[in-house]
Enzyme design. Structure first.
Site, short mmCIF file in Angstrom:
data_model
loop_
_atom_site.label_atom_id
_atom_site.label_comp_id
_atom_site.label_asym_id
_atom_site.label_seq_id
_atom_site.Cartn_x
_atom_site.Cartn_y
_atom_site.Cartn_z
N GLN A 21 -9.08 9.65 -5.33
CA GLN A 21 -7.86 9.51 -6.13
C GLN A 21 -7.92 10.45 -7.34
O GLN A 21 -6.91 11.06 -7.71
CB GLN A 21 -7.71 8.04 -6.54
CG GLN A 21 -6.39 7.70 -7.19
CD GLN A 21 -5.17 8.04 -6.34
OE1 GLN A 21 -5.26 8.12 -5.11
NE2 GLN A 21 -4.05 8.29 -6.99
N GLY A 30 0.84 -1.20 0.00
CA GLY A 30 0.00 0.00 0.00
C GLY A 30 0.87 1.24 0.00
O GLY A 30 2.02 1.22 -0.46
N SER A 31 0.33 2.31 0.57
CA SER A 31 1.02 3.60 0.48
C SER A 31 2.10 3.73 1.55
O SER A 31 2.09 3.04 2.58
CB SER A 31 0.00 4.73 0.62
OG SER A 31 -0.59 4.64 1.89
N GLU A 53 5.58 -3.38 0.98
CA GLU A 53 5.76 -3.07 -0.44
C GLU A 53 5.00 -1.78 -0.68
O GLU A 53 3.77 -1.77 -0.71
CB GLU A 53 5.17 -4.19 -1.32
CG GLU A 53 5.77 -5.56 -1.07
CD GLU A 53 7.22 -5.66 -1.51
OE1 GLU A 53 7.65 -4.86 -2.36
OE2 GLU A 53 7.92 -6.54 -0.98
N GLU A 113 4.59 10.45 -5.48
CA GLU A 113 3.80 9.48 -6.23
C GLU A 113 2.41 10.06 -6.50
O GLU A 113 1.70 10.43 -5.57
CB GLU A 113 3.68 8.18 -5.42
CG GLU A 113 3.00 7.09 -6.21
CD GLU A 113 2.82 5.81 -5.40
OE1 GLU A 113 2.28 5.88 -4.28
OE2 GLU A 113 3.19 4.74 -5.91
N GLY A 165 2.25 2.35 5.40
CA GLY A 165 3.37 1.43 5.68
C GLY A 165 4.19 1.89 6.87
O GLY A 165 4.57 1.09 7.74
P1 NAD Z 1 -3.40 2.39 1.26
O1 NAD Z 1 -2.16 2.45 2.05
O2 NAD Z 1 -4.36 3.51 1.38
O3 NAD Z 1 -4.25 1.08 1.61
C1 NAD Z 1 -3.70 -0.22 1.48
C2 NAD Z 1 -4.42 -1.15 2.43
O4 NAD Z 1 -4.11 -0.77 3.76
C3 NAD Z 1 -5.94 -1.13 2.32
O5 NAD Z 1 -6.44 -2.44 2.49
C4 NAD Z 1 -6.33 -0.24 3.49
O6 NAD Z 1 -7.65 -0.47 3.94
C5 NAD Z 1 -5.31 -0.63 4.52
N1 NAD Z 1 -5.05 0.36 5.57
C6 NAD Z 1 -5.18 1.72 5.49
N2 NAD Z 1 -4.84 2.28 6.69
C7 NAD Z 1 -4.48 1.27 7.51
C8 NAD Z 1 -4.03 1.20 8.86
N3 NAD Z 1 -3.87 2.29 9.61
N4 NAD Z 1 -3.74 0.00 9.37
C9 NAD Z 1 -3.85 -1.13 8.63
N5 NAD Z 1 -4.30 -1.14 7.36
C10 NAD Z 1 -4.61 0.05 6.80
O7 NAD Z 1 -2.97 2.17 -0.28
P2 NAD Z 1 -3.90 2.07 -1.57
O8 NAD Z 1 -4.39 3.42 -1.95
O9 NAD Z 1 -4.89 0.97 -1.39
O10 NAD Z 1 -2.84 1.57 -2.67
C11 NAD Z 1 -2.05 2.41 -3.41
C12 NAD Z 1 -0.63 2.39 -2.89
O11 NAD Z 1 -0.14 1.06 -2.92
C13 NAD Z 1 0.32 3.18 -3.76
O12 NAD Z 1 1.18 3.93 -2.94
C14 NAD Z 1 1.09 2.11 -4.51
O13 NAD Z 1 2.38 2.49 -4.94
C15 NAD Z 1 1.16 1.04 -3.50
N6 NAD Z 1 1.43 -0.25 -4.13
C16 NAD Z 1 2.66 -0.81 -3.95
C17 NAD Z 1 2.98 -2.02 -4.56
C18 NAD Z 1 4.33 -2.65 -4.36
O14 NAD Z 1 4.44 -3.85 -4.57
N7 NAD Z 1 5.36 -1.92 -3.96
C19 NAD Z 1 2.03 -2.65 -5.36
C20 NAD Z 1 0.78 -2.05 -5.52
C21 NAD Z 1 0.49 -0.86 -4.89
#
Ligand code: NAD
Length: 494
Positions: A333, A230-231, A252, A383, A235
């Protein structure tokens, strides 16, 4: 699309269940804005039940011989394969990416599932000679326990499968929380695992917000490891919080991936790579090519050719064959991307193409190109996660590499050149987890490690043989059959 409408439940201990909160949320198709499913908002209590179910299932699953687990995972791969077209269409409806890309997403899940199934007959450790006589030394892999998998929306099947299959083959039990933008495909994947024979409690799925369900997972002391994609912001928070219970964490995160185009590059090939890497999946890939660093000798020709190609891209519903670029996942988004375009203009970049929401129903944003972008601008560093490409000048290879490395992320990278020397310099010097030569920044294969450096992660790699590192503990075994006390480092003279 009405046929997809359904109320989905949480999956805990082998049962589909309502959430304890009594609350639900809607899953919206980004191309049509139709509601395609109703999902449960799990609360902390539901997460607790899911973790307990996973804990209860752990002794039996971890004791099942790995080749037997492999048979179940293999069956899941077969079912995924049989249902590929149907799942791909659902994926396009739910997430928006065009159908050929959705098929790629499902195929990636099929590939990792077969790959993980094969690991059931490997799960290799090492053997090595002892420094003492009559003594054997080896390592064996053990599962970690209850692992939590938290995933984003941009690869609704592939990313969950990348985590689920290695976790399961290694003998762990799982609590899985998908993104609230793509819970439907997650539920399909869980159903397939169940149909393949994964026992009750081994995989549990909770849907709901990161703020409530996600946090409850991170804070649960019984969860021994977490794999998160995720973001960067999320992370970072997870890494800090999970340290309180000494969980193992794999992150990741985001990217700001550069394509370097050298003056000796095949320009048409490089343009193909930028169109695919920058605008494929509407730029919503962690590996999207958002910066194109072009040698100043060829930037005029390159810009002209890129503009001509990008200007012809057709926006639309991803189910239509005529569509090149699908919608953005949601309104938040979309607003973020529009905001970055304003920032780019205010920072002095020249807008060559797009820069605005398309005038059509659904969350569509026009393919966008900025030129005259310098590395101090936010659009060159942060990003955006949308169809926005920034063109940046470089005077030579050294300058291009320095610019490529001047951001906080380090996921994917690419160089277009006909020179072996330039290609190997880039491989050696670009700070990234992946470097492509004469190919775009996207297109990873499941039998090779995937992940990034710097703020893109915390050093772990998914897929390939490294996937097992994420989900196993190594135990080192010393077996002394000498029948006497032997003292390592002491009984052998140096
Ligand atoms: P996000 O961080 O908003 O959410 C990802 C997941 O985390 C979701 O399931 C969300 O509900 C959960 N989440 C959010 N806050 C949380 C918390 N406090 N505790 C636990 N879980 C929580 O990201 P997104 O908008 O879903 O995805 C886009 C991001 O993911 C971009 O930054 C992209 O670069 C990244 N991404 C990375 C990879 C990689 O392999 N490096 C692959 C795909 C996407």
């Amino acid at each position: 699309m009405g046929e997809c409408m359904q109320e989905y439940k949480l999956f805990i201990g082998g049962e589909w269940a309502d959430s304890s909160t009594g609350e639900t949320f809607k899953d919206t198709a980004p191309a049509t804005l139709e509601t395609i499913g109703i999902f449960q908002k799990a609360g902390a209590q539901d997460v607790g039940r899911a973790v307990d179910a996973a804990e209860d299932a752990f002794p039996a699953w971890s004791s099942t011989p790995a080749p037997q687990r492999g048979k179940i995972i293999f069956r899941a791969a077969r079912i995924l394969e049989e249902r590929k077209e149907e799942l791909s269409r659902k994926l396009t409806i739910e997430m928006g990416k065009v159908l050929p890309e959705a098929r790629g997403d499902v195929q990636e899940a099929i590939d990792i599932t077969y790959y993980a199934a094969g690991e059931g007959r490997r799960l290799f450790g090492e053997t090595t000679p002892s420094e003492l006589p009559d003594k054997a030394c080896m390592t064996v892999r053990r599962p970690i326990g209850v692992v939590a998998l938290i995933t984003p929306w941009n690869f609704p099947v592939a990313i969950p499968a990348w985590k689920l299959m290695p976790a399961l083959i290694a003998g762990n039990t799982v609590v899985f929380k998908p993104s609230s933008d793509t819970p439907m495909l997650a539920a399909e994947l869980v159903k397939i695992l169940t149909e393949a024979g994964v026992p009750a409690g081994v995989v549990n799925m909770v849907t709901g917000s990161g703020e409530v369900a996600g946090k409850a997972i991170v804070n649960n002391m019984k969860v021994r490891a977490m794999s998160f994609t995720g973001s960067l912001d999320t992370g970072k928070w997870i890494l800090g919080e999970a340290s309180k219970s000494m969980k193992r964490v794999s992150l990741e995160l985001g990217g700001k991936n550069p394509i370097i185009v050298m003056d000796d590059a095949n320009i048409d090939l490089a343009v193909d790579g930028v169109i695919w890497g920058g605008f494929g999946t509407s730029g919503q890939r962690c590996t999207a090519a958002s910066r194109v660093i072009v040698h100043e000798k060829v930037i005029d020709t390159f810009r002209e050719k890129l503009l001509a190609r990008a200007g012809k891209l057709r926006l639309g519903n991803g189910l239509l064959e005529s569509t090149d670029v699908g919608p953005i996942i949601n309104n938040t988004q979309l607003r973020k991307i529009a905001g970055y375009c304003d920032i780019g203009k205010n920072e002095g970049a020249t807008l060559l193409l797009g820069g605005k929401q398309a005038k059509m129903n659904g969350y569509f944003f026009e393919p966008t190109i900025f030129t005259d972008v310098t590395m101090d601008m936010r659009i060159a560093r942060e990003e955006i996660f949308g169809p926005v490409v920034s063109l940046i000048n470089a005077s030579d290879l050294g300058d291009a590499i320095e610019k490529a490395n001047s951001v906080e992320y380090g996921l994917s990278s690419s160089i277009y050149t006909e020179s072996m020397r330039s290609a190997f310099k880039a491989i050696e010097k670009v700070d990234a987890g992946l470097t492509y030569v004469n190919a775009s920044t996207i297109g990873s294969e499941v039998h090779l490690p995937f992940g990034g450096v710097k703020a893109t992660g915390n050093g772990t790699r998914e897929a390939g043989s490294t996937a097992l590192e994420e989900f196993t503990e190594l135990k080192t075994v010393y077996f002394d059959y000498s029948g006497r006390l032997q003292r390592a480092q002491i009984d052998i003279e140096g």
